[in-house]
Scaffold this active site. Structure first.
Site, PDB file in Angstrom:
ATOM      1  CE  LYS A 120      -2.885  -4.193   1.827  1.00 16.16           C
ATOM      2  NZ  LYS A 120      -2.101  -3.906   3.035  1.00 16.16           N
TER       3      LYS A 120
HETATM    4  P1  NAD Z   1      -8.105   4.521   6.929  1.00 15.38           P
HETATM    5  O1  NAD Z   1      -9.053   4.303   5.814  1.00 15.38           O
HETATM    6  O2  NAD Z   1      -8.508   4.199   8.314  1.00 15.38           O
HETATM    7  O3  NAD Z   1      -7.610   6.060   6.924  1.00 15.38           O
HETATM    8  C1  NAD Z   1      -7.049   6.665   5.804  1.00 15.38           C
HETATM    9  C2  NAD Z   1      -6.819   8.147   6.075  1.00 15.38           C
HETATM   10  O4  NAD Z   1      -6.169   8.718   4.933  1.00 15.38           O
HETATM   11  C3  NAD Z   1      -8.106   8.947   6.261  1.00 15.38           C
HETATM   12  O5  NAD Z   1      -7.885   9.986   7.192  1.00 15.38           O
HETATM   13  C4  NAD Z   1      -8.344   9.546   4.869  1.00 15.38           C
HETATM   14  O6  NAD Z   1      -9.128  10.734   4.916  1.00 15.38           O
HETATM   15  C5  NAD Z   1      -6.918   9.826   4.451  1.00 15.38           C
HETATM   16  N1  NAD Z   1      -6.770   9.901   2.991  1.00 15.38           N
HETATM   17  C6  NAD Z   1      -7.343   9.103   2.056  1.00 15.38           C
HETATM   18  N2  NAD Z   1      -6.983   9.528   0.828  1.00 15.38           N
HETATM   19  C7  NAD Z   1      -6.173  10.582   1.005  1.00 15.38           C
HETATM   20  C8  NAD Z   1      -5.482  11.452   0.112  1.00 15.38           C
HETATM   21  N3  NAD Z   1      -5.612  11.322  -1.211  1.00 15.38           N
HETATM   22  N4  NAD Z   1      -4.708  12.434   0.649  1.00 15.38           N
HETATM   23  C9  NAD Z   1      -4.601  12.576   1.965  1.00 15.38           C
HETATM   24  N5  NAD Z   1      -5.234  11.804   2.870  1.00 15.38           N
HETATM   25  C10 NAD Z   1      -6.009  10.825   2.382  1.00 15.38           C
HETATM   26  O7  NAD Z   1      -6.781   3.700   6.509  1.00 15.38           O
HETATM   27  P2  NAD Z   1      -5.638   3.157   7.471  1.00 15.38           P
HETATM   28  O8  NAD Z   1      -5.992   1.773   7.858  1.00 15.38           O
HETATM   29  O9  NAD Z   1      -5.295   4.174   8.494  1.00 15.38           O
HETATM   30  O10 NAD Z   1      -4.429   3.007   6.421  1.00 15.38           O
HETATM   31  C11 NAD Z   1      -3.592   4.117   6.092  1.00 15.38           C
HETATM   32  C12 NAD Z   1      -2.312   3.592   5.460  1.00 15.38           C
HETATM   33  O11 NAD Z   1      -1.643   2.728   6.390  1.00 15.38           O
HETATM   34  C13 NAD Z   1      -2.492   2.749   4.193  1.00 15.38           C
HETATM   35  O12 NAD Z   1      -1.354   2.949   3.368  1.00 15.38           O
HETATM   36  C14 NAD Z   1      -2.485   1.340   4.718  1.00 15.38           C
HETATM   37  O13 NAD Z   1      -2.103   0.384   3.727  1.00 15.38           O
HETATM   38  C15 NAD Z   1      -1.425   1.456   5.800  1.00 15.38           C
HETATM   39  N6  NAD Z   1      -1.479   0.427   6.841  1.00 15.38           N
HETATM   40  C16 NAD Z   1      -2.612   0.218   7.587  1.00 15.38           C
HETATM   41  C17 NAD Z   1      -2.602  -0.734   8.589  1.00 15.38           C
HETATM   42  C18 NAD Z   1      -3.778  -0.974   9.496  1.00 15.38           C
HETATM   43  O14 NAD Z   1      -3.635  -1.741  10.458  1.00 15.38           O
HETATM   44  N7  NAD Z   1      -4.927  -0.351   9.279  1.00 15.38           N
HETATM   45  C19 NAD Z   1      -1.443  -1.507   8.814  1.00 15.38           C
HETATM   46  C20 NAD Z   1      -0.311  -1.254   8.059  1.00 15.38           C
HETATM   47  C21 NAD Z   1      -0.343  -0.282   7.078  1.00 15.38           C
END
Ligand code: NAD
Length: 412
Positions: A104
């Site tokens: 990561k």
């Molecule tokens: P992103 O940045 O696209 O979206 C994050 C979302 O969470 C946004 O809507 C933001 O406003 C919201 N957010 C941020 N801080 C917050 C808080 N304190 N309280 C409530 N909402 C909050 O990120 P993403 O890529 O969608 O990732 C989200 C989660 O999924 C993370 O834990 C990430 O590690 C995990 N993840 C992402 C992927 C991927 O392919 N992008 C894959 C596996 C896991």
């Protein structure tokens, strides 16, 4: 982040290692990361000032293949959090049986406070600073919280300036630069496949279930969109600044448009405003945390009404909360299974880059479905056979696969 997330993930690892009766040497190899890099990132801001950011890349375990894991841009990203997320990647890639280790990356920054040019310079500096430990056969970054296709395009370009054209250095790239069809939606699509399978197994009519999604970024918005398109009812969603609730179901098509135009969901006029805390505790059937870590903890776990939790985010549930939810009979589908769709399609993207060949989206989605559902049934079967939770079963499968290869490689 105040809670030590790495210790929490290792709490799950230690319990697994005890059940598998792993010997101490093997545990020591598998518990701590192989390599941790912390880099200073001085950037010239648009106003001429120099600002110094801190970046990390943690390579947790590479026994099963090149290290793989996203890069997070977040004000609270620190070494301990990146470590925890790297270890989750090790168990996740092993669980879904793709030939990668776990890694990561992170930069401690609020990307919303930087201009596009500043983000471009920061990303190039970060890539140059970790360039000696990444590579298409060494370590392959991808998007995560706060990063997206454009960030990967800058990373690929910065790496290419040093090492020549190398599309397989990152996944989650724009399609025009060698990205895979279906990658952007893949994590949310994987969540949807797991949702369909678990509701079918529990004889729940998915179309009648009230579903709540925290986070409306890549994972949350795609999950909500695909669930809505397949007839599901999403009663609430949220972003960092709050959420929106409608007991009759939100119009997710309109909400996506609103969020694309304004960057928010909280002021959408198709429902009433709601805080993130209220959203998690809403009366609903299925809760999908898809934002950040540690949102379900000992102080709110008892108030959660959902019967099923699908962990779209990484590590949304602390170990104490996990115990409370298990004791209450809530079905928790763990992150290393539920959100694995992203890394599965990243693997497809990487193989397409290496073969210089493109798959049609239909093939990507079908192969994703096959892989993630195979893992889902392995987890369910193991949980039933050993009378353990789904998280325990998922960790057992992942840890056992890594242990086997660490032993086969031999260490002296
Ligand atoms: P992103 O940045 O696209 O979206 C994050 C979302 O969470 C946004 O809507 C933001 O406003 C919201 N957010 C941020 N801080 C917050 C808080 N304190 N309280 C409530 N909402 C909050 O990120 P993403 O890529 O969608 O990732 C989200 C989660 O999924 C993370 O834990 C990430 O590690 C995990 N993840 C992402 C992927 C991927 O392919 N992008 C894959 C596996 C896991």
């Amino acid at each position: 982040m105040s809670i030590n997330t790495f210790d929490q993930v290792n709490h799950f690892f230690d319990k697994t290692a005890d059940r598998l009766q792993l010997d101490q040497g093997l545990r020591d190899i598998m518990k701590q990361p192989y390599r941790e890099l912390r880099v200073q990132l001085p950037i010239r801001m648009d106003n001429g000032d120099i600002k110094v950011f801190t970046g990390y890349r943690v390579q947790h375990n590479g026994a099963r293949g090149p290290y793989k894991g996203g890069v997070r841009y977040h004000p609270e990203a620190d070494l301990e959090e990146v470590r925890a997320l790297a270890s989750l990647m090790t168990w996740k890639t092993a669980l879904v049986d793709i030939p990668y280790g776990g890694a990561k990356g992170g930069v401690q920054v609020d990307p919303k406070l930087l201009s596009t040019d500043e983000l471009n310079r920061l990303t190039r500096r970060y890539t140059q600073s970790i360039e000696h430990v990444i590579g298409p056969n060494r370590d392959i970054p991808a998007p995560d919280l706060g990063t997206h296709g454009q960030t990967m395009a800058w990373m690929m370009d910065a790496y290419g300036q040093l090492r020549g054209h190398t599309p397989a250095i990152v996944t989650g790239k724009p399609i025009a630069m060698g990205g895979s069809l279906g990658r952007e939606a893949a994590t949310g699509r994987g969540v949807t496949y797991i949702l369909q399978a678990v509701t079918k197994d529990l004889a729940i009519d998915m179309k009648k279930a009230r579903i709540v999604v925290q986070g409306f970024g890549n994972v949350g918005s795609w999950a909500a969109r695909l669930i809505y398109e397949s007839g599901g009812t999403i009663t609430a969603v949220s972003g960092v600044d709050g959420g929106v609730f409608n007991s009759n179901g939100l119009d997710i098509g309109q909400l996506v448009e609103h969020s694309e135009n304004t960057g928010r969901v909280s002021d959408f006029n198709g429902g009433q405003p709601i805080s993130n805390q209220e959203l998690l505790e809403l009366d609903c059937d299925i809760l999908i945390p898809a934002a950040i870590d540690n949102v379900i903890h000992k102080d709110n776990a008892a108030n959660i009404k959902a019967a099923i939790i699908l962990e779209g985010a990484n590590h949304p549930t602390t170990p104490e909360a996990d115990e409370i939810l298990t004791a209450r009979g809530v079905s928790v589908l763990p992150d290393i299974l539920v959100n694995a769709g992203g890394v599965i399609v990243s693997y497809f993207e990487w193989t397409q880059n290496i073969q210089e060949f493109h798959w049609e989206e239909k093939r990507v989605n079908e192969e994703l479905k096959k892989k993630i559902l195979h893992a889902y049934y392995e987890v369910q079967n193991r949980a039933n056979e050993h009378t353990i939770t789904l998280r325990e079963a998922a960790f057992e499968i992942g840890v056992q696969r890594v242990a086997e290869i660490v032993e086969l490689r031999g260490f002296v």
